[in-house]
Design a protein around this motif. Structure first.
Motif, PDB file in Angstrom:
ATOM      1  N   ALA A 104       0.840  -1.205   0.000  1.00  0.00           N
ATOM      2  CA  ALA A 104       0.000   0.000   0.000  1.00  0.00           C
ATOM      3  C   ALA A 104       0.869   1.246   0.000  1.00  0.00           C
ATOM      4  CB  ALA A 104      -0.919  -0.010   1.215  1.00  0.00           C
ATOM      5  N   ALA A 105       1.931   1.213   0.807  1.00  0.00           N
ATOM      6  CA  ALA A 105       2.816   2.370   0.896  1.00  0.00           C
ATOM      7  C   ALA A 105       3.485   2.629  -0.445  1.00  0.00           C
ATOM      8  CB  ALA A 105       3.876   2.143   1.977  1.00  0.00           C
ATOM      9  N   GLU A 106       3.893   1.546  -1.128  1.00  0.00           N
ATOM     10  CA  GLU A 106       4.566   1.734  -2.412  1.00  0.00           C
ATOM     11  C   GLU A 106       3.610   2.267  -3.469  1.00  0.00           C
ATOM     12  OE1 GLU A 106       6.675  -1.809  -3.422  1.00  0.00           O
ATOM     13  OE2 GLU A 106       8.349  -1.263  -2.103  1.00  0.00           O
ATOM     14  N   GLU A 107       2.395   1.781  -3.419  1.00  0.00           N
ATOM     15  CA  GLU A 107       1.400   2.269  -4.363  1.00  0.00           C
ATOM     16  C   GLU A 107       1.182   3.767  -4.165  1.00  0.00           C
ATOM     17  OE1 GLU A 107      -3.150   0.996  -5.179  1.00  0.00           O
ATOM     18  OE2 GLU A 107      -1.778  -0.582  -4.508  1.00  0.00           O
ATOM     19  N   ALA A 108       1.012   4.158  -2.892  1.00  0.00           N
ATOM     20  CA  ALA A 108       0.814   5.572  -2.584  1.00  0.00           C
ATOM     21  C   ALA A 108       2.033   6.394  -3.009  1.00  0.00           C
ATOM     22  CB  ALA A 108       0.557   5.736  -1.090  1.00  0.00           C
ATOM     23  N   ALA A 130       2.066   6.958  -6.685  1.00  0.00           N
ATOM     24  CA  ALA A 130       1.071   7.966  -7.046  1.00  0.00           C
ATOM     25  C   ALA A 130       1.609   9.359  -6.754  1.00  0.00           C
ATOM     26  CB  ALA A 130      -0.217   7.704  -6.268  1.00  0.00           C
ATOM     27  N   LEU A 131       2.263   9.515  -5.609  1.00  0.00           N
ATOM     28  CA  LEU A 131       2.822  10.822  -5.257  1.00  0.00           C
ATOM     29  C   LEU A 131       3.909  11.239  -6.241  1.00  0.00           C
ATOM     30  CD1 LEU A 131       3.104  10.718  -1.375  1.00  0.00           C
ATOM     31  CD2 LEU A 131       1.992  12.486  -2.740  1.00  0.00           C
ATOM     32  N   LEU A 132       4.780  10.287  -6.587  1.00  0.00           N
ATOM     33  CA  LEU A 132       5.851  10.611  -7.530  1.00  0.00           C
ATOM     34  C   LEU A 132       5.248  11.005  -8.871  1.00  0.00           C
ATOM     35  CD1 LEU A 132       8.542   7.911  -6.711  1.00  0.00           C
ATOM     36  CD2 LEU A 132       8.742  10.377  -6.439  1.00  0.00           C
TER      37      LEU A 132
END
Lengths: 412, 251, 416
Positions: free
Chosen positions: B121-125, B128-130
């Protein structure tokens, strides 16, 4: 607004103690100290029990009683002297081997360190092999090796002699010394005369140079008299002094020095300087081992002077030898000194390995004292304190030196 | 200026003092920031502006007065400090990215370790931020392998990944080459429009004029003047402010 | 770039080629280098002539194979030697798995160790061959031949296990956690297997030789490292009590020689322990080694900590990491990376320092060498024995420093 902040602040003015940083900080420290004190108390009570069991009260009075054991080398000492005196002999022996070892290790370390940067492939690699071999073999093993070698030297009657002045046998290594003759003082006065003459020559030369140039040099960039004196010193002082000193050698009725060679008298060699086998083995071991480390310190210190500095120096037009002398070495000295000092300290501490081959240094004598008196705790205290004093004074000097160097580095 | 500013206070400072040894850095700062407000803080170096925003997430401890962030008072309460640091994101002048971690790990470290998010989940977020920062293709590189402007955008993404309510910017463009300043300012502008509460210490007066609701001028540890950007730049009241503005606009 | 590639014909002028040119540049470039080269050649000639003559004609090497077993494992009972082989095989399994899972540098290091094992397998160093024993071997001294055969089998087994586990572990990232756990447990496991339980257990008084040296060094290295990190953090702590206690500890230990600590362990330690508790001699020496090295390790780590900018800590705090997590994930990885050479240097020192336990009467590699020399049969063979032992120490120390250079070069990539 005011109202809001007040109500919001209310829930947090009384922080529970287990979340209060100020409390936690103090609490952890007290907990830590209590733990330490408990440990110390535990050890202390065990010690009291242990001492009672061995029936040995803690007591320093033994220090003044007669030691009763002999010490193979060192300052003037007699088995009838006190334990304190015996301990002092050990301290002096430690200091002695440390200082001599440091001198030799520095000389060899610098030679091999600079050799590692030589442009000559053969020299560079011989130095590298020396460094890698001797720093990767335990010092104690090396000392044992040298000790075995010195012990395997021939008997006195079959001594190995090198050009009649260096003698090697099972009793140790004998080196020639220079000894003063009555004429030494006469020669000393020639030396003084030489110094005075050198000063006079420098001033005369400087004055000629200075006033001779006044007429030709423009008023504003007139060189100071001091710089002329320095110029004069550089060219005239040493030759003048040397000429007088050498002339003095011939003018005295007999030479001021004689070479005192070790000579066989009866069953032993007399004269010159004698290093016992233990001292020699320890000295060789410490010197070789430490010099390998010092070589690395020197090499990396010189290499640390950035390439840009050298290129800038070359760009200014300095010759290769000048680059080394004026740019690289002055800058590498402050880099070299701190690790060099810690190598010196290591050498002093490693001298305690002499105890394994019977060199009567601090630890060896302390150990003997412990075996004789059973007072291991105070004697250990004295041993540790002696080493700590040596280390801490050296580190204090280091800190002072570093502080000075970094300040100079910043201001320039 | 921006439409999404509300009237709810989110940061309340009352009489905040701070000393470095004997040097009085903050001499009683009293102010309130509203939810969604964008405040630009400017002033000469050594005026205490950086120290001030660093007290808001407790990188510096204030020694007198009260600071309340999102209803939590900054005190010696360990839990409050941890809570506030989760609510307040910070972007530094020198980026302070972790050089031994890839960009994406820089971003996911906080969410995984502090917010206890799952790694995926953290990597997905983070991706998205990048993407939002326009540098999604730099995710698996190390900070040293990308440009300064990109690094600062990764740093912004790292702060945003914690989903903070407030963002602090401590001279975010001062260490950047001129051609990279705008790419960072664009991201900040976009962030401002999204309704984030932002406190920005900067010398970018153009950015202040365009984005800020309020400009605060610090000098010698006090707020000398604060006003909406139009008033601040066109009609400064104090001599010191006038001098500062003329000097900053000159170059 | 492309332009240069097109004009392929243009090559640098052919100046720096050829052995003659090399000799001119590196040995005879100036008059003083020519002199130095000649002097060095003369020096090398005599060193090699003397050294080789001694090695091949004068040295009596039979002392080594005759005492090889005792040099390797000391008085460890030979019928219990399987314990050592079990440990060795376990380590090969862990090495193989690590090599498979991590690849890269880990693979290269493990492969080097395995190749070293292979070389040992092929060298017939343990075949006794002196004038008297020669026939003893040939006349089917079954016991000796059996033991030699057994040794080979174990070593071969370890190497096979290494290769098998390497292929098993390849590209299996899930195994990472298990392998790390295995390494963490390997030290207590090793100690347990080596010591054993019940009537077949081998007390540490029977541990010796290279085996004891390696156990002392391995346990010392694994224990002094975490202790050193804690001390370094303690010395940089903001809490004065912890800071001062750490500082005093570090400076005191660094101010005294290791041998005083070892003697203290053997002389003073019993006094400070409750009457009935008597710690094992090897354990006391190990403790002294760990406590000593930890102080030096702490200073190395502290150097690394100082190299991590304050901004890193602030950034970690701003993200909300607690102090332990900041240290663990942000500060220590960067700090340790910066001082790898110094840390490995400390490991090498520790390895060499294990030889000091000889002085307090343990039979490590050096101690056992001394006891061999004390045997009247081998009297005077000290150069042979010391050279052999020195070569073993050298191989281990040099390998460690070589590996540290490789790690340093490897980590340099992608970091800055």
């Amino acid at each position: 607004m005011h109202h809001a902040s007040n109500t919001m602040a209310q829930n947090s003015t009384n922080i529970p103690f287990y979340r209060d940083i100020r409390f936690l900080k103090v609490f952890f420290q007290i907990l830590f100290l209590i733990g330490l004190i408990l440990l110390a108390g535990f050890l202390y009570s065990n010690m009291l029990h242990g001492l009672r069991r061995q029936n040995l009260p803690l007591d320093l009075s033994f220090l003044s009683s007669e030691a009763g054991f002999g010490i193979s080398e060192g300052i003037d000492y007699d088995p009838a002297d006190s334990y304190l005196k015996a301990f002092w002999v050990g301290v002096v022996n430690t200091v002695k081997i440390s200082i001599i070892g440091i001198i030799f290790a520095t000389v060899f370390g610098f030679i091999f360190g600079i050799a590692r940067l030589s442009s000559n492939w053969l020299i560079r690699n011989i130095a590298a092999v020396y460094v890698e071999i001797f720093r990767n073999i335990p010092l104690l093993l090396q000392i044992f090796f040298w000790a075995a070698l010195t012990r395997a030297l021939p008997m006195v009657t079959n001594s190995i002699t090198i050009s009649d002045s260096i003698v090697l046998n099972v009793r140790g290594i004998y080196l020639p010394t220079l000894e003063r003759t009555p004429e030494f003082n006469t020669w000393l006065s020639y030396l003084f005369a030489g110094i005075i003459l050198a000063i006079i020559v420098v001033f005369v030369l400087a004055a000629f140079r200075h006033f001779g140039r006044l007429s030709e040099v423009h008023h504003t960039d007139r060189p100071s008299f001091i710089s002329d004196i320095i110029f004069g010193t550089k060219w005239a002082a040493a030759p003048t002094f040397l000429i007088v000193a050498i002339a003095g050698l011939f003018l005295t009725s007999e030479p001021p020095f004689v070479v005192n060679r070790p000579e066989l008298q009866g069953f032993n060699y007399v004269g010159g300087m004698n290093f016992t086998p233990e001292f020699s083995a320890l000295l060789i071991g410490l010197t070789v081992y430490t010099s390998a480390f010092i070589a690395e310190v020197v090499r990396s210190g010189i290499q640390a002077v950035v390439k840009g500095q050298r290129e800038a120096a070359r760009a200014v037009g300095l010759k290769e030898s000048q680059v080394l002398r004026l740019i690289v070495i002055p800058q590498s000295i402050p880099i070299i000194v701190p690790p060099l000092t810690s190598q010196y300290l290591n050498l002093a501490k490693n001298s305690s390995l002499g105890t394994a081959i019977g060199y009567p240094e601090l630890l060896h004598i302390g150990h003997t004292m412990m075996n004789q008196t059973g007072q291991s705790i105070p004697i250990f205290g004295m041993i540790m304190a002696s080493y700590l004093i040596m280390s801490l004074t050296t580190s204090a000097f280091m800190n002072w030196y570093n502080y000075r160097i970094t300040r100079i580095g910043r201001s320039s | 200026m921006t439409e999404n500013t509300t009237n709810d206070p989110i940061i309340i400072c009352e009489d905040v003092h701070k000393w470095f040894d004997d040097f009085h850095v903050l001499k009683g700062i009293t102010t309130t920031f509203k939810k969604g407000e964008k405040a630009v803080i400017c002033g000469p170096s050594g005026s205490g502006k950086s120290t001030f925003i660093r007290t808001i997430n407790r990188l510096e401890e204030h020694q007198r007065g009260t600071i309340i962030v999102d209803g939590i008072e900054l005190s010696n309460d360990l839990r409050n400090i941890n809570l506030i640091r989760q609510e307040v994101g910070m972007v530094f002048q020198q980026f302070n990215l972790f050089p031994h971690l890839t960009n994406i790990k820089n971003i996911t470290l906080g969410p995984i370790q502090v917010r206890k998010m799952s790694k995926s989940a953290a990597e997905e977020a983070a991706l998205a931020l990048l993407d939002r920062m326009g540098i999604e293709d730099q995710a698996y590189k190390y900070p040293a392998e990308i440009s300064g402007g990109q690094q600062q955008r990764v740093a912004i993404a790292r702060a945003l990944a914690m989903e903070p309510k407030i963002m602090l910017f401590d001279e975010p463009t001062s260490a950047l080459d001129p051609e990279m300043i705008s790419e960072v300012l664009d991201v900040m502008r976009e962030l401002a429009h999204s309704g984030m509460t932002m406190l920005v210490v900067t010398h970018e007066m153009g950015f202040a004029r365009e984005v800020a609701d309020r400009v605060m001028f610090f000098d010698e540890g006090v707020v000398v003047e604060e006003a909406a950007p139009a008033d601040f730049f066109d009609n400064p009241q104090h001599e010191r402010t006038k001098l500062f503005i003329s000097q900053t606009l000159q170059h | 770039m492309e332009n240069i590639a097109i004009t392929q014909e243009v090559k640098p002028p052919n100046t720096s080629k050829g052995p003659v040119k090399w000799l001119q540049d590196n040995l005879f470039n100036t008059w003083y280098n020519t002199i130095l080269t000649c002097l060095a050649l003369v020096f090398l000639f005599f060193v090699f002539k003397g050294g080789l003559t001694w090695i091949f004609t004068q040295a009596e090497w039979e002392v080594i194979p005759a005492n090889l077993q005792i040099l390797m494992i000391g008085p460890y009972p030979i019928e219990q030697a399987w314990r050592i082989w079990i440990v060795l095989c376990t380590l090969f399994v862990l090495l193989g798995l690590s090599a498979g899972v991590w690849k890269g540098l880990v693979l290269r290091i493990s492969a080097a160790i395995a190749i070293f094992g292979l070389i040992l397998l092929l060298i017939p160093l343990d075949v006794v061959k002196n004038s008297e024993a020669e026939y003893a071997v040939l006349e089917f001294n079954f016991n000796i031949i059996y033991l030699i055969f057994l040794k080979r089998t174990w070593l071969l087994g370890g190497l096979v296990l290494f290769i098998v586990t390497f292929f098993l572990g390849r590209d299996k990232n899930v195994l990472k956690r298990w392998v790390i756990g295995g390494w963490v447990l390997s030290l207590p496991y090793t100690m347990m297997v080596l010591h054993g339980f019940g009537e077949n257990s081998v007390s540490t008084t029977h541990w010796g030789g290279l085996f004891l040296t390696l156990v002392l060094a391995a346990a010392g290295i694994t224990m002094c490292f975490p202790l050193g990190v804690l001390l370094a953090l303690g010395r940089r702590s903001q809490l004065p009590a912890i800071k001062w206690v750490s500082t005093i500890y570090i400076e005191t230990i660094r101010g005294v020689p290791l041998i005083t600590l070892l003697i203290m362990g053997s002389v003073l330690f019993p006094i400070f322990m409750p009457g009935d508790l008597q710690l094992d001699k090897v354990l006391r020496a190990e403790l002294a080694l760990i406590l000593f090295s930890a102080a030096y390790m702490a200073e190395n780590v502290r150097g690394g900590l100082q190299a991590v900018p304050q901004g890193q800590v602030e950034a970690a705090q701003a993200v909300g990491l607690t102090y332990p997590k900041t240290m663990l994930f942000i500060v220590l990885p960067q700090a340790l990376r910066a001082v790898i050479p110094a840390i490995v240097g400390q490991f090498i020192s520790l390895f060499k320092d294990t030889s000091l336990v000889t002085i307090i009467g343990l039979l490590d590699l050096l101690g056992i060498a001394r006891s061999v020399l004390a045997n009247p049969t081998w009297q005077g063979r000290y150069i042979e024995v010391y050279l052999f032992v020195a070569a073993i120490y050298f191989v281990f120390c040099y390998a460690m420093s070589y590996v540290s250079q490789k790690i340093e070069a490897d980590l340099g990539v992608g970091k800055h």
